[in-house]
Design a protein around this motif. Structure first.
Motif, mmCIF file in Angstrom:
data_model
loop_
_atom_site.group_PDB
_atom_site.id
_atom_site.type_symbol
_atom_site.label_atom_id
_atom_site.label_comp_id
_atom_site.label_asym_id
_atom_site.label_seq_id
_atom_site.Cartn_x
_atom_site.Cartn_y
_atom_site.Cartn_z
ATOM 1 N N ILE A 51 -41.503 17.750 -40.148
ATOM 2 C CA ILE A 51 -42.406 16.769 -40.750
ATOM 3 C C ILE A 51 -42.524 15.527 -39.874
ATOM 4 N N ASP A 52 -41.388 15.076 -39.341
ATOM 5 C CA ASP A 52 -41.389 13.872 -38.514
ATOM 6 C C ASP A 52 -40.084 13.823 -37.737
ATOM 7 N N LYS A 53 -40.046 12.973 -36.730
ATOM 8 C CA LYS A 53 -38.837 12.741 -35.954
ATOM 9 C C LYS A 53 -38.652 11.235 -35.865
ATOM 10 N N VAL A 54 -37.509 10.753 -36.350
ATOM 11 C CA VAL A 54 -37.268 9.312 -36.472
ATOM 12 C C VAL A 54 -35.959 8.972 -35.771
ATOM 13 N N ARG A 55 -35.915 7.837 -35.118
ATOM 14 C CA ARG A 55 -34.693 7.436 -34.435
ATOM 15 C C ARG A 55 -33.762 6.726 -35.406
ATOM 16 N N GLY A 56 -32.607 7.326 -35.659
ATOM 17 C CA GLY A 56 -31.600 6.700 -36.508
ATOM 18 C C GLY A 56 -31.639 7.198 -37.945
ATOM 19 N N HIS A 57 -30.455 7.231 -38.548
ATOM 20 C CA HIS A 57 -30.275 7.786 -39.888
ATOM 21 C C HIS A 57 -30.969 6.938 -40.951
ATOM 22 N N LYS A 58 -30.821 5.629 -40.886
ATOM 23 C CA LYS A 58 -31.418 4.747 -41.901
ATOM 24 C C LYS A 58 -32.938 4.836 -41.886
ATOM 25 N N LYS A 59 -33.527 4.859 -40.690
ATOM 26 C CA LYS A 59 -34.977 4.975 -40.595
ATOM 27 C C LYS A 59 -35.448 6.332 -41.114
ATOM 28 N N ALA A 60 -34.622 7.357 -40.912
ATOM 29 C CA ALA A 60 -34.983 8.687 -41.398
ATOM 30 C C ALA A 60 -35.021 8.711 -42.925
ATOM 31 N N ILE A 61 -34.040 8.093 -43.562
ATOM 32 C CA ILE A 61 -34.036 8.023 -45.025
ATOM 33 C C ILE A 61 -35.242 7.224 -45.521
ATOM 34 N N ALA A 62 -35.549 6.123 -44.851
ATOM 35 C CA ALA A 62 -36.714 5.322 -45.230
ATOM 36 C C ALA A 62 -38.000 6.152 -45.119
ATOM 37 N N ARG A 63 -38.073 7.005 -44.103
ATOM 38 C CA ARG A 63 -39.259 7.847 -43.926
ATOM 39 C C ARG A 63 -39.340 8.893 -45.032
ATOM 40 N N ILE A 64 -38.216 9.438 -45.452
ATOM 41 C CA ILE A 64 -38.217 10.393 -46.565
ATOM 42 C C ILE A 64 -38.757 9.726 -47.830
ATOM 43 N N LEU A 65 -38.399 8.465 -48.057
ATOM 44 C CA LEU A 65 -38.925 7.739 -49.213
ATOM 45 C C LEU A 65 -40.442 7.604 -49.130
#
Length: 285
Positions: A204-218
């Motif tokens: 779906i997407d590729k995000v740098r860093g765990h926190k940003k990844a969770i924010a993207r899931i939201l």
């Protein structure tokens, strides 16, 4: 009155106590470390599997149940009078498990049409949520047709996002391309994955860093569910309860959630997703 029994496989990741409570029959897949063979969640539990995944010199392989194994379960359940079976399984694009179950259903010459085999087009609690809902509906006296319609409705109103530490395990298990595996290992890139409508792993997407990844899931969930109202949510993890709690807290802050629970990914699903994986399984119905 027809007695409806529910069958699934071990990749549904339904906790044992809940399976027993709802009388859900389960046929296990197999997991192999070299010459050692285990039955998923039967002779190898999650708490034993993840340390073994790290320490074993062998990369785990998985295999589906045989039609004969399904046939044995079906025949046993059909000994009860006036019984029909709804058998819900791992996405057919990910495994031959569904085909094994379907073949077994055609081998019941004395009781034709009594087994309804369903391709969940999902994995882990994407299957489990359907199975549990079906078992509860059966307890309420719903017919096979009503339960199958419920499963279809749930499947159309279900959202899955998972975050893996590395794509190495999906790549080695043949579930995602090698180029994606390389990209996912660079520069702390965290791939956000889902399952498409057929059950295939989709980036779906590729995000740098765990926190940003969770924010993207939201953000993705907010686009899927504009009402921000969630009927049921299961947060799953592969030996990463801390990460699962962070994901749960983030979702709970922005969505109204009626029911929430944690699920541990079992050995077969964990062998493909890899340790550290966290996932959200969300139903709006």
């Amino acid at each position: 009155m027809t007695n409806i029994r529910i069958v699934t496989d071990s990749t549904a990741d339904i906790p044992l106590a809940l399976r027993q409570e709802l009388q859900i029959a389960m046929v296990p897949l197999k997991i192999h470390f070299g010459d050692e063979q285990y039955l998923d969640t039967v002779t190898l539990q999650s708490e034993e599997f993840y340390p073994k995944l790290v320490s074993s010199p062998h990369f785990p392989r998985t295999s589906q149940p045989s039609p004969a194994e399904f046939l044995t379960v079906y025949q046993s359940l059909l000994e009860e009078p006036d019984t029909e079976i709804i058998s819900i399984h791992l996405a057919s694009v990910l495994s031959g498990t569904y085909q094994s179950a379907l073949l077994a259903s055609t081998m019941l010459e004395d009781t034709p049409g009594k087994v309804h085999v369903v391709d969940s087009r999902s994995a882990s609690y994407g299957i489990g949520a359907l199975v549990v809902a079906a078992a509860r509906a059966a307890r309420e006296g719903k017919s096979a047709a009503e339960i199958l319609a419920l499963v279809q409705t749930m499947r159309e109103n279900f959202y899955i996002y998972f975050l893996v530490d590395t794509l190495e395990f999906l790549q080695k298990g043949g579930r995602i391309g090698k180029a994606s595996a390389l990209f996912g290992s660079l520069l702390n890139i965290k791939p956000i994955l889902s399952l498409d409508r057929e059950g295939e792993v989709a980036a779906i997407d590729k995000v740098r860093g765990h926190k940003k990844a969770i924010a993207r899931i939201l953000e993705l969930l907010a686009a899927d569910i504009p009402s921000r109202s969630i009927r049921s949510m299961h947060i799953a993890h592969a030996n990463n309860r801390e990460g699962a709690e962070l994901l749960r807290e983030a979702i709970m802050q922005q969505f109204a959630v009626e029911h929430v629970d944690y699920i541990t990914l079992g050995p077969v699903i964990g062998a493909h997703a890899g340790p550290g994986t966290i996932a959200a399984f969300v139903s709006t119905v």
